[in-house]
Design a protein around this motif. Structure first.
Motif, PDB file in Angstrom:
ATOM      1  N   LYS A 161       0.874  -1.173   0.000  1.00 58.77           N
ATOM      2  CA  LYS A 161       0.000   0.000   0.000  1.00 58.77           C
ATOM      3  C   LYS A 161       0.912   1.223   0.000  1.00 58.77           C
ATOM      4  O   LYS A 161       1.897   1.271   0.738  1.00 58.77           O
ATOM      5  CB  LYS A 161      -0.882  -0.007   1.260  1.00 58.77           C
ATOM      6  CG  LYS A 161      -1.808   1.163   1.374  1.00 58.77           C
ATOM      7  CD  LYS A 161      -2.616   1.096   2.665  1.00 58.77           C
ATOM      8  CE  LYS A 161      -3.388   2.389   2.838  1.00 58.77           C
ATOM      9  NZ  LYS A 161      -3.980   2.473   4.169  1.00 58.77           N
ATOM     10  N   ALA A 162       0.601   2.201  -0.832  1.00 57.29           N
ATOM     11  CA  ALA A 162       1.426   3.402  -0.932  1.00 57.29           C
ATOM     12  C   ALA A 162       1.439   4.164   0.393  1.00 57.29           C
ATOM     13  O   ALA A 162       0.469   4.138   1.150  1.00 57.29           O
ATOM     14  CB  ALA A 162       0.895   4.300  -2.048  1.00 57.29           C
ATOM     15  N   THR A 163       2.548   4.833   0.643  1.00 54.60           N
ATOM     16  CA  THR A 163       2.633   5.724   1.800  1.00 54.60           C
ATOM     17  C   THR A 163       2.434   7.155   1.306  1.00 54.60           C
ATOM     18  O   THR A 163       2.663   7.456   0.126  1.00 54.60           O
ATOM     19  CB  THR A 163       3.990   5.604   2.526  1.00 54.60           C
ATOM     20  OG1 THR A 163       5.046   5.935   1.613  1.00 54.60           O
ATOM     21  CG2 THR A 163       4.205   4.189   3.051  1.00 54.60           C
ATOM     22  N   THR A 164       2.032   8.033   2.193  1.00 60.14           N
ATOM     23  CA  THR A 164       1.732   9.409   1.801  1.00 60.14           C
ATOM     24  C   THR A 164       2.660  10.425   2.454  1.00 60.14           C
ATOM     25  O   THR A 164       2.504  11.623   2.231  1.00 60.14           O
ATOM     26  CB  THR A 164       0.270   9.764   2.147  1.00 60.14           C
ATOM     27  OG1 THR A 164       0.076   9.608   3.555  1.00 60.14           O
ATOM     28  CG2 THR A 164      -0.700   8.870   1.388  1.00 60.14           C
ATOM     29  N   GLN A 165       3.596   9.942   3.267  1.00 68.12           N
ATOM     30  CA  GLN A 165       4.537  10.839   3.930  1.00 68.12           C
ATOM     31  C   GLN A 165       5.848  10.094   4.166  1.00 68.12           C
ATOM     32  O   GLN A 165       5.857   8.871   4.240  1.00 68.12           O
ATOM     33  CB  GLN A 165       3.985  11.314   5.281  1.00 68.12           C
ATOM     34  CG  GLN A 165       3.940  10.199   6.328  1.00 68.12           C
ATOM     35  CD  GLN A 165       3.359  10.630   7.658  1.00 68.12           C
ATOM     36  OE1 GLN A 165       2.370  11.332   7.687  1.00 68.12           O
ATOM     37  NE2 GLN A 165       3.993  10.208   8.740  1.00 68.12           N
ATOM     38  N   PRO A 166       6.946  10.830   4.289  1.00 65.61           N
ATOM     39  CA  PRO A 166       8.201  10.170   4.677  1.00 65.61           C
ATOM     40  C   PRO A 166       8.059   9.611   6.098  1.00 65.61           C
ATOM     41  O   PRO A 166       7.347  10.181   6.930  1.00 65.61           O
ATOM     42  CB  PRO A 166       9.236  11.301   4.635  1.00 65.61           C
ATOM     43  CG  PRO A 166       8.622  12.363   3.792  1.00 65.61           C
ATOM     44  CD  PRO A 166       7.140  12.247   3.990  1.00 65.61           C
ATOM     45  N   LEU A 167       8.716   8.506   6.355  1.00 62.37           N
ATOM     46  CA  LEU A 167       8.655   7.859   7.668  1.00 62.37           C
ATOM     47  C   LEU A 167      10.066   7.709   8.221  1.00 62.37           C
ATOM     48  O   LEU A 167      10.933   7.146   7.555  1.00 62.37           O
ATOM     49  CB  LEU A 167       7.995   6.483   7.563  1.00 62.37           C
ATOM     50  CG  LEU A 167       6.542   6.473   7.116  1.00 62.37           C
ATOM     51  CD1 LEU A 167       6.107   5.070   6.730  1.00 62.37           C
ATOM     52  CD2 LEU A 167       5.656   7.020   8.224  1.00 62.37           C
ATOM     53  N   ARG A 168      10.276   8.194   9.424  1.00 63.02           N
ATOM     54  CA  ARG A 168      11.564   7.992  10.084  1.00 63.02           C
ATOM     55  C   ARG A 168      11.552   6.620  10.747  1.00 63.02           C
ATOM     56  O   ARG A 168      10.639   6.305  11.505  1.00 63.02           O
ATOM     57  CB  ARG A 168      11.821   9.075  11.133  1.00 63.02           C
ATOM     58  CG  ARG A 168      12.125  10.433  10.541  1.00 63.02           C
ATOM     59  CD  ARG A 168      12.402  11.491  11.588  1.00 63.02           C
ATOM     60  NE  ARG A 168      11.381  11.495  12.628  1.00 63.02           N
ATOM     61  CZ  ARG A 168      11.632  11.425  13.933  1.00 63.02           C
ATOM     62  NH1 ARG A 168      12.866  11.353  14.383  1.00 63.02           N
ATOM     63  NH2 ARG A 168      10.643  11.434  14.803  1.00 63.02           N
ATOM     64  N   ALA A 169      12.558   5.836  10.457  1.00 66.89           N
ATOM     65  CA  ALA A 169      12.663   4.484  11.016  1.00 66.89           C
ATOM     66  C   ALA A 169      13.938   4.365  11.822  1.00 66.89           C
ATOM     67  O   ALA A 169      15.012   4.717  11.338  1.00 66.89           O
ATOM     68  CB  ALA A 169      12.646   3.446   9.898  1.00 66.89           C
ATOM     69  N   ARG A 170      13.827   3.901  13.048  1.00 67.04           N
ATOM     70  CA  ARG A 170      15.005   3.584  13.860  1.00 67.04           C
ATOM     71  C   ARG A 170      15.290   2.102  13.657  1.00 67.04           C
ATOM     72  O   ARG A 170      14.441   1.247  13.910  1.00 67.04           O
ATOM     73  CB  ARG A 170      14.768   3.872  15.331  1.00 67.04           C
ATOM     74  CG  ARG A 170      16.006   3.462  16.177  1.00 67.04           C
ATOM     75  CD  ARG A 170      15.913   3.894  17.623  1.00 67.04           C
ATOM     76  NE  ARG A 170      15.985   5.345  17.676  1.00 67.04           N
ATOM     77  CZ  ARG A 170      15.128   6.102  18.349  1.00 67.04           C
ATOM     78  NH1 ARG A 170      14.140   5.562  19.011  1.00 67.04           N
ATOM     79  NH2 ARG A 170      15.263   7.415  18.346  1.00 67.04           N
ATOM     80  N   ILE A 171      16.489   1.815  13.198  1.00 66.72           N
ATOM     81  CA  ILE A 171      16.920   0.434  12.983  1.00 66.72           C
ATOM     82  C   ILE A 171      17.849   0.066  14.134  1.00 66.72           C
ATOM     83  O   ILE A 171      18.781   0.802  14.454  1.00 66.72           O
ATOM     84  CB  ILE A 171      17.682   0.280  11.643  1.00 66.72           C
ATOM     85  CG1 ILE A 171      16.904   0.904  10.479  1.00 66.72           C
ATOM     86  CG2 ILE A 171      18.025  -1.184  11.378  1.00 66.72           C
ATOM     87  CD1 ILE A 171      15.549   0.309  10.228  1.00 66.72           C
TER      88      ILE A 171
END
Length: 179
Positions: A161-171
């Motif tokens: 499913k498409a996203t509509t905003q940038p997402l910050r991910a902590r790895i």
């Protein structure tokens, strides 16, 4: 006389260095250490194929990590191999429309500019919104990527499913250090 002295010296040196290795082996105990960094996942509209989900360069001082975890007894040269045991992903700004459930799977690549070691694909669990953790098996030795000070981590994956905003991910990665 010179031959006898030279042979005695070589025998002593060989014995001394092999004893040092044995002492080092006895004193150094494998340990694990966490590594955390952030990647910004761009807006993703492609749901038909795998896409780049962002990357970051991590500055990593292997010598100081080893010294810290061995009470300043050993440096980076004592470590022969490093393995990733576990990888976690936590979205820091997910919402009802933009969350881990938007993705089928993710992969994490580790490199220092050349051919990377790739971990995954890790299937995103049904219902995952903000975080997921994955155990790795048969991790390749990633120590060669840590010989310099910069390590590149890149994330790829497939969206369902498409996203509509940038997402910050902590790895988060758990790294095992061995002799």
């Amino acid at each position: 006389m010179k031959k006898r002295f030279l042979l005695s010296f070589l025998a002593f040196a060989t014995l001394w260095f092999s004893s040092c290795d044995k002492i080092e082996d006895a004193l150094f105990k494998p340990f694990e250490s966490p590594l955390n960094f952030e990647v910004t996942i761009p807006v993703i509209t492609n749901t038909s194929s795998e896409v780049n989900m962002g990357q970051t360069i991590v500055r990593y001082n292997l010598d100081s990590i080893i010294k810290k975890n061995t009470g300043d007894v050993f440096g980076a040269d004592v470590v022969g191999s490093m393995y990733i045991n576990q990888i976690g992903i936590q979205l820091l700004d997910n919402n009802a429309s933009n969350h881990l459930g938007n993705f089928d799977y993710v992969k994490l690549a580790v490199s220092s500019g050349g051919t990377p070691a790739v971990f995954g694909p890790f299937n995103i669990p049904a219902g995952a919104a903000a975080s997921a953790a994955f155990t790795t098996s048969n991790s390749p030795n990633i120590k060669p990527f840590f010989s310099g000070s910069n390590v590149i981590f890149a994330m790829n994956g497939k969206a369902n499913k498409a996203t509509t905003q940038p997402l910050r991910a902590r790895i988060s990665a758990t790294i095992r250090f061995e002799k």
